[in-house]
Motif scaffolding. Structure first.
Motif, PDB file in Angstrom:
ATOM      1  N   THR A  36      -3.531   9.909  -5.731  1.00 11.46           N
ATOM      2  CA  THR A  36      -3.412   8.872  -6.157  1.00 11.46           C
ATOM      3  C   THR A  36      -2.758   7.946  -5.525  1.00 11.46           C
ATOM      4  OG1 THR A  36      -3.901   9.625  -8.413  1.00 11.46           O
ATOM      5  CG2 THR A  36      -2.647   7.369  -8.185  1.00 11.46           C
ATOM      6  N   GLN A  37      -3.084   6.542  -5.071  1.00  5.55           N
ATOM      7  CA  GLN A  37      -2.307   5.616  -4.440  1.00  5.55           C
ATOM      8  C   GLN A  37      -1.777   4.404  -5.417  1.00  5.55           C
ATOM      9  OE1 GLN A  37      -5.564   6.157  -2.773  1.00  5.55           O
ATOM     10  NE2 GLN A  37      -4.409   7.830  -1.971  1.00  5.55           N
ATOM     11  N   ILE A  51       0.877  -1.167   0.042  1.00  5.89           N
ATOM     12  CA  ILE A  51       0.003  -0.074  -0.052  1.00  5.89           C
ATOM     13  C   ILE A  51       0.616   1.109  -0.140  1.00  5.89           C
ATOM     14  CG2 ILE A  51      -1.850   1.390   1.248  1.00  5.89           C
ATOM     15  CD1 ILE A  51      -2.439  -1.403   2.710  1.00  5.89           C
ATOM     16  N   ASP A  52       0.275   2.223  -0.965  1.00  7.63           N
ATOM     17  CA  ASP A  52       1.175   3.548  -0.833  1.00  7.63           C
ATOM     18  C   ASP A  52       0.218   4.391  -0.331  1.00  7.63           C
ATOM     19  OD1 ASP A  52       2.184   5.731  -1.476  1.00  7.63           O
ATOM     20  OD2 ASP A  52       1.352   6.120  -3.720  1.00  7.63           O
ATOM     21  N   THR A  53       1.022   5.147   0.854  1.00  6.94           N
ATOM     22  CA  THR A  53       0.208   5.908   2.049  1.00  6.94           C
ATOM     23  C   THR A  53       0.446   7.590   1.895  1.00  6.94           C
ATOM     24  OG1 THR A  53       2.151   6.016   3.607  1.00  6.94           O
ATOM     25  CG2 THR A  53       0.488   4.133   3.735  1.00  6.94           C
ATOM     26  N   ASN A  54       1.067   7.752   0.367  1.00  9.37           N
ATOM     27  CA  ASN A  54       1.159   9.005   0.113  1.00  9.37           C
ATOM     28  C   ASN A  54       1.936   9.754   0.946  1.00  9.37           C
ATOM     29  OD1 ASN A  54      -2.006   8.661  -0.834  1.00  9.37           O
ATOM     30  ND2 ASN A  54      -0.472   9.444  -2.509  1.00  9.37           N
ATOM     31  N   GLY A  55       3.028   9.145   1.629  1.00 13.61           N
ATOM     32  CA  GLY A  55       4.409   9.766   2.140  1.00 13.61           C
ATOM     33  C   GLY A  55       3.915   9.696   3.861  1.00 13.61           C
ATOM     34  N   LEU A  56       2.623   9.517   4.261  1.00 18.29           N
ATOM     35  CA  LEU A  56       2.188   9.476   5.688  1.00 18.29           C
ATOM     36  C   LEU A  56       3.271   8.658   6.314  1.00 18.29           C
ATOM     37  CD1 LEU A  56       0.364  10.667   7.582  1.00 18.29           C
ATOM     38  CD2 LEU A  56      -1.291   8.873   7.043  1.00 18.29           C
ATOM     39  N   THR A  57       3.410   7.220   5.914  1.00 18.22           N
ATOM     40  CA  THR A  57       4.315   6.365   6.458  1.00 18.22           C
ATOM     41  C   THR A  57       4.971   5.826   5.189  1.00 18.22           C
ATOM     42  OG1 THR A  57       2.835   4.584   6.419  1.00 18.22           O
ATOM     43  CG2 THR A  57       2.425   5.929   8.294  1.00 18.22           C
ATOM     44  N   PHE A  84      -6.111  12.105   4.125  1.00 16.94           N
ATOM     45  CA  PHE A  84      -5.602  13.261   5.129  1.00 16.94           C
ATOM     46  C   PHE A  84      -6.881  14.099   5.368  1.00 16.94           C
ATOM     47  CE2 PHE A  84      -1.590  12.547   2.373  1.00 16.94           C
ATOM     48  CZ  PHE A  84      -0.892  12.366   3.449  1.00 16.94           C
ATOM     49  N   GLY A  85      -7.999  13.607   4.935  1.00 16.97           N
ATOM     50  CA  GLY A  85      -9.254  14.345   5.535  1.00 16.97           C
ATOM     51  C   GLY A  85      -9.741  15.127   4.560  1.00 16.97           C
ATOM     52  N   SER A  86     -11.082  15.601   4.710  1.00 17.20           N
ATOM     53  CA  SER A  86     -12.058  16.285   3.814  1.00 17.20           C
ATOM     54  C   SER A  86     -11.464  17.744   3.453  1.00 17.20           C
ATOM     55  CB  SER A  86     -13.300  16.530   4.310  1.00 17.20           C
ATOM     56  OG  SER A  86     -13.305  17.036   5.525  1.00 17.20           O
ATOM     57  N   ALA A  87     -10.473  18.315   4.199  1.00 15.57           N
ATOM     58  CA  ALA A  87     -10.047  19.605   3.982  1.00 15.57           C
ATOM     59  C   ALA A  87      -9.021  19.476   2.817  1.00 15.57           C
ATOM     60  CB  ALA A  87      -9.307  20.214   5.234  1.00 15.57           C
ATOM     61  N   PHE A  88      -8.613  18.243   2.375  1.00 11.01           N
ATOM     62  CA  PHE A  88      -7.383  18.192   1.434  1.00 11.01           C
ATOM     63  C   PHE A  88      -7.788  17.613   0.255  1.00 11.01           C
ATOM     64  CE2 PHE A  88      -5.344  18.242   5.647  1.00 11.01           C
ATOM     65  CZ  PHE A  88      -4.453  19.177   5.476  1.00 11.01           C
TER      66      PHE A  88
END
Length: 295
Positions: free
Chosen positions: A174-175, A38-44, A166-170
């Motif tokens: 693509t993963q 899984i790609d977490t988009n840099g979160l981890t 990251f939440g609705s504000a973002f």
């Protein structure tokens, strides 16, 4: 969207299955273990999840099929939220995909392109959230037939999803995920590997001559254009198990051309294994091949 694509594929497979059983194409039902990277988009760092995959495909001919697939993955991992004063937080993630699309067979290899939806749920610190997004999978695999109605399958896919993790504000990101699956396939109907060859329209049919019986196969018939035309089939015989009916024309056994009952008996007798392959024309129109067990 996610249920619509799967329902369409399942509907096609169920509706077409009686035709497949007659004409050689088949329905294939797969189930097994699946691994998702899984790609977490840099979160981890990239995460690994274990789960399952199930699919059903309806083969219209030896080359082309429509496939529907569902899969589920489960992962618990830790996220460092010290900058926010929350310390190390355990995040529990469930991911489900629902995909459908075309599949091309180059037996034993196949490739497919599937599109549909992805349902992602996550929970941490007593809170939970879920998202639905577009998803697609591109890849293929290999099937090894181990019995007349069973095969072992291994496959690998690039899986694309778009989630706002990251939440609705973002905005959504693509993963780029990757999955690998292995499991068993149950084959329903005739062998899709056999060719479907229409008889030439200019071929003249002739009446049966030399009526005789082939006990090892369990049929009675006569010499006709292209092989041995069946006039009756004994219950419980290998011919009955192969789906042969009166009016079908047996053309070969284990690749050995057949004309009369004597050649049928010789070909079966020369086979030292527990099963043999029989080629026949369904009502003189379509050539198919089945593997049957000796009796």
């Amino acid at each position: 969207m996610r249920l619509g694509a799967l329902t369409l594929a399942l509907g096609l497979a169920v509706i077409c299955s009686p035709v497949f059983a007659q004409d050689a194409p088949r329905v294939e039902v797969f189930g097994g273990y699946s691994y998702l990277n899984i790609d977490t988009n840099g979160l981890t760092s990239r995460q690994s999840a274990n789960g399952w995959e199930a699919s059903v495909s309806g083969n219209f001919n030896r080359w082309f099929a429509v496939e529907g697939s569902v899969a589920g993955y489960y992962k618990t991992y830790s996220v460092d939220l010290d900058p926010l004063g929350l310390g190390i937080v355990d995040v529990d993630v469930h991911d489900y995909s629902y995909l459908a699309g075309p599949r091309i067979n180059f037996r034993p290899i196949f490739v497919h392109a599937l599109i549909g939806g992805d349902h992602l749920t996550g929970s941490a610190l007593g809170f939970s959230a879920s998202q639905d997004s577009f998803a697609a999978a591109f890849g293929g695999g290999v099937e090894w037939k181990v019995a007349p109605q069973w095969a072992i399958r291994g496959s690998g896919d690039y899986v694309l999803t778009r989630h706002n993790i990251f939440g609705s504000a973002f905005q959504s990101f693509t993963q780029n995920n990757f999955r690998a699956s292995v499991g068993v396939v149950y084959l329903i109907g005739g062998s899709a590997g056999g060719p479907r060859i229409p008889r030439q329209h200019h071929e003249k049919s002739v009446d049966c001559v030399g009526k005789s019986e082939a006990p090892l196969l369990g049929v009675e018939g006569c010499i006709a254009n292209g092989g041995f035309r069946v006039t009756s089939v004994r219950d419980g015989s290998p011919a009955r198990a192969a789906g042969i009916k009166a009016g079908d024309v047996i053309t070969a056994i284990d690749g050995r051309a057949i004309r009369d009952s004597r050649e049928i008996e010789l070909a079966i007798g020369a086979n030292n294994s527990g099963s043999f392959k029989i080629s026949y024309m369904i009502q003189g129109q379509w050539l198919t091949e089945r593997e049957v067990t000796k009796r």
